[in-house]
Motif scaffolding. Structure first.
Motif, short mmCIF file in Angstrom:
data_model
loop_
_atom_site.label_atom_id
_atom_site.label_comp_id
_atom_site.label_asym_id
_atom_site.label_seq_id
_atom_site.Cartn_x
_atom_site.Cartn_y
_atom_site.Cartn_z
N ARG A 279 0.81 -1.13 0.12
CA ARG A 279 0.09 -0.08 -0.08
C ARG A 279 0.86 1.31 0.13
N MET A 280 0.76 2.12 -1.04
CA MET A 280 1.64 3.35 -1.26
C MET A 280 0.45 4.41 -0.88
N GLN A 281 0.79 5.36 -0.07
CA GLN A 281 -0.21 6.49 0.28
C GLN A 281 0.66 7.78 0.04
N GLY A 282 0.19 8.57 -0.29
CA GLY A 282 0.77 10.09 -0.01
C GLY A 282 -0.12 10.71 0.85
N PHE A 283 0.46 12.05 1.17
CA PHE A 283 -0.56 13.00 2.05
C PHE A 283 -0.20 14.22 1.96
N MET A 284 -0.97 15.26 2.06
CA MET A 284 -0.69 16.72 2.22
C MET A 284 -0.93 17.26 3.74
N VAL A 285 0.37 17.30 4.41
CA VAL A 285 0.08 17.74 5.64
C VAL A 285 -1.08 19.06 6.11
N SER A 286 -1.24 19.83 5.04
CA SER A 286 -2.09 20.80 5.25
C SER A 286 -3.47 20.49 5.28
N ASN A 287 -3.69 19.10 5.06
CA ASN A 287 -5.13 18.58 5.14
C ASN A 287 -5.32 17.62 6.59
N TYR A 288 -4.40 18.01 7.63
CA TYR A 288 -4.36 17.27 8.64
C TYR A 288 -4.26 18.32 9.69
N VAL A 289 -4.55 19.52 9.64
CA VAL A 289 -4.75 20.61 10.63
C VAL A 289 -5.41 20.27 11.81
N HIS A 290 -6.56 19.52 11.65
CA HIS A 290 -7.18 19.21 12.78
C HIS A 290 -6.91 18.32 13.87
N LEU A 291 -5.59 17.71 13.33
CA LEU A 291 -4.89 16.86 14.26
C LEU A 291 -3.97 17.71 15.27
N PHE A 292 -3.59 19.06 14.81
CA PHE A 292 -2.69 19.72 15.71
C PHE A 292 -2.84 19.46 17.09
N PRO A 293 -3.93 19.83 17.78
CA PRO A 293 -3.87 19.84 19.20
C PRO A 293 -3.79 18.53 19.78
N LYS A 294 -4.28 17.44 19.11
CA LYS A 294 -3.71 16.18 19.85
C LYS A 294 -2.20 15.82 19.45
N PHE A 295 -1.68 16.34 18.36
CA PHE A 295 -0.30 16.15 18.04
C PHE A 295 0.58 16.91 19.06
N LEU A 296 0.02 18.11 19.63
CA LEU A 296 0.98 18.83 20.37
C LEU A 296 0.79 18.17 21.82
N ASP A 297 -0.28 17.56 22.25
CA ASP A 297 -0.43 16.87 23.36
C ASP A 297 0.35 15.70 23.39
N PHE A 298 0.67 15.28 22.27
CA PHE A 298 1.47 13.85 22.09
C PHE A 298 2.92 14.26 22.34
N ILE A 299 3.28 15.26 21.46
CA ILE A 299 4.90 15.40 21.46
C ILE A 299 5.30 16.59 22.56
N LEU A 300 4.68 17.59 23.01
CA LEU A 300 5.35 18.33 24.00
C LEU A 300 5.83 17.46 25.16
N PRO A 301 4.99 16.76 25.70
CA PRO A 301 5.73 15.82 26.80
C PRO A 301 7.03 15.01 26.46
N LEU A 302 6.98 14.49 25.25
CA LEU A 302 8.11 13.89 24.70
C LEU A 302 9.36 14.69 24.77
N ILE A 303 8.91 16.07 24.14
CA ILE A 303 10.48 16.92 24.07
C ILE A 303 10.93 17.31 25.38
N ARG A 304 9.82 17.66 26.37
CA ARG A 304 10.15 18.04 27.76
C ARG A 304 10.72 16.99 28.57
N GLU A 305 10.63 15.71 28.37
CA GLU A 305 11.13 14.81 28.92
C GLU A 305 12.63 14.08 28.31
#
Ligand code: NAP
Length: 344
Positions: A279-305
């Motif tokens: 399965r080969m799938q492309g994506f345009m990140v600009s179509n995933y803006v709705h994921l930003f809050p979830k993404f920040l909740d995920f990555i900020l603790p990983l960066i801090r730790e």
């Protein structure tokens, strides 16, 4: 009376063919009033602090009949993602002295006439520059490619090209957190070392020193690749196709090897998609803006730790911006390429 100040700018000269050159951009000094003009109801006047250099900006420099993003306007500043401070605003949601990131101009001060696509920066305990990359489009691209598209399982094998770059370094670390075996390719010995020592990849190799990319991949993936995160396309994609496992996934994130060609190359070995049920799938990140809050909740603790590490290549001053952008296409950048203009 609004204060008027001088405003250094990087101007897009005109449409190009082939590799971009520093001379395709001109440095100019104009003036700007530090106030949103009357009649602009949704505008902010910002001081730019950091600018992001990204491969997709190349596609805005050539007019074709299949542009997927609007081209730059000749004689106006280059446009790109950046971090900025609000100096004046006609939108009550954006207040003076707030920090934002989003699309801005390659200049000291910008009048941004629509706040659509601007994000307020809430978390300032991490470096502000991170919002040009790991906390912005580069980080979200890695997140989408891994957690939404390829969904690696523990023990799976993952190959990443342009692995030390803005997106690749984060992809590799996400895959390691999920318990995968991770190998990256990059274009210099220093980048290869960085992948193994700083980012925790299992192996890495310099693709420029490999006469046979297929053989190189066979060396690191004796039983094949489950997931190929493709940042480059071209010959590396052809070689990866030959090494994919049954039901492998290819994340088509980018194809930087093609961006400066007049005509893109064909891709050999595509029948492997059929035979190996890939399965080969492309994506345009600009179509995933709705994921930003979830993404920040995920990555900020990983960066801090300190569980995710991040390398930036910081060019100093607007004068260095054209060279920084052009350098992406010869692998000059080590990590995420940004330009630092000012502190806030
Ligand atoms: P980056 O990796 O930080 O910088 C580009 C790197 O690409 C260079 O440092 C160089 O590294 C490598 N490169 C340049 N020319 C090459 C060539 N001809 N063949 C092979 N490698 C080459 O850039 P990035 O921001 O992380 O972007 C990586 C890819 O993701 C790009 O293709 C970009 O367009 C894509 N992208 C896609 C999305 C999306 O929405 N789909 C979003 C963001 C980025 P080496 O020294 O290793 O050659």
């Amino acid at each position: 009376m609004a204060e008027e100040v001088s405003n250094k700018q990087v101007i897009f000269k005109g449409y190009i063919n082939g590799y971009p050159k520093e001379s395709d951009m001109i440095l100019k000094t104009s003036t700007i009033k530090l106030k949103v003009p009357e009649g602009c109801s949704d505008a902010v006047l910002v001081k730019n602090l950091y600018l992001s250099c990204d491969p997709y900006m190349r596609s805005r420099m050539t007019k074709t009949d299949h542009n997927y993003i609007p081209v730059f306007t000749p004689a106006l500043p280059i446009i790109g993602a950046g971090v900025a401070k609000v100096l004046d605003s006609s939108n009550p949601n954006f207040k003076k002295d707030e920090l934002i990131w989003g699309m801005t101009g390659w200049e000291e001060y910008s009048l941004i006439k629509s706040t659509e696509g601007l994000f307020k920066i809430q978390d300032t305990d991490v470096p502000l520059s991170y919002y040009t990359g790991i906390l912005g489009w580069s980080g979200l691209s890695a997140y989408v490619g891994i957690y939404e598209i390829s969904c690696p399982k523990q023990g799976e094998t993952v190959f990443i090209s342009a692995a030390s770059g803005a997106v690749g370094q984060i992809v590799g670390q996400f895959a390691k957190l999920l318990g995968c075996y991770v190998v990256g390719s990059a274009g210099t010995k220093d980048k290869v070392d960085l992948l193994k020592t700083k980012f925790g990849f299992d192996y890495a190799f310099n693709y420029k020193e490999e006469a046979d990319l297929n053989a190189a991949l066979k060396r690191y993936f004796t039983k094949g690749i489950d997931i190929y995160f493709d940042n480059v396309g071209g010959e590396m994609l052809e070689a990866a196709l030959l090494n994919m496992k049954l039901n492998g996934r290819i994340v088509a994130c980018g194809m930087i090897s093609q961006y400066n060609l007049q005509e893109s190359q064909g891709v050999k070995n595509l029948f492997k998609i059929v035979a190996q049920e890939i399965r080969m799938q492309g994506f345009m990140v600009s179509n995933y803006v709705h994921l930003f809050p979830k993404f920040l909740d995920f990555i900020l603790p990983l960066i801090r730790e300190g569980k995710i590490r991040y390398v930036e290549d910081v060019a100093q001053g607007l004068e260095s911006a054209p060279a920084a952008l052009v350098g992406l296409f010869s692998g000059h950048n080590v990590g995420k390429q940004i330009v630092r203009l000012a502190s806030h």
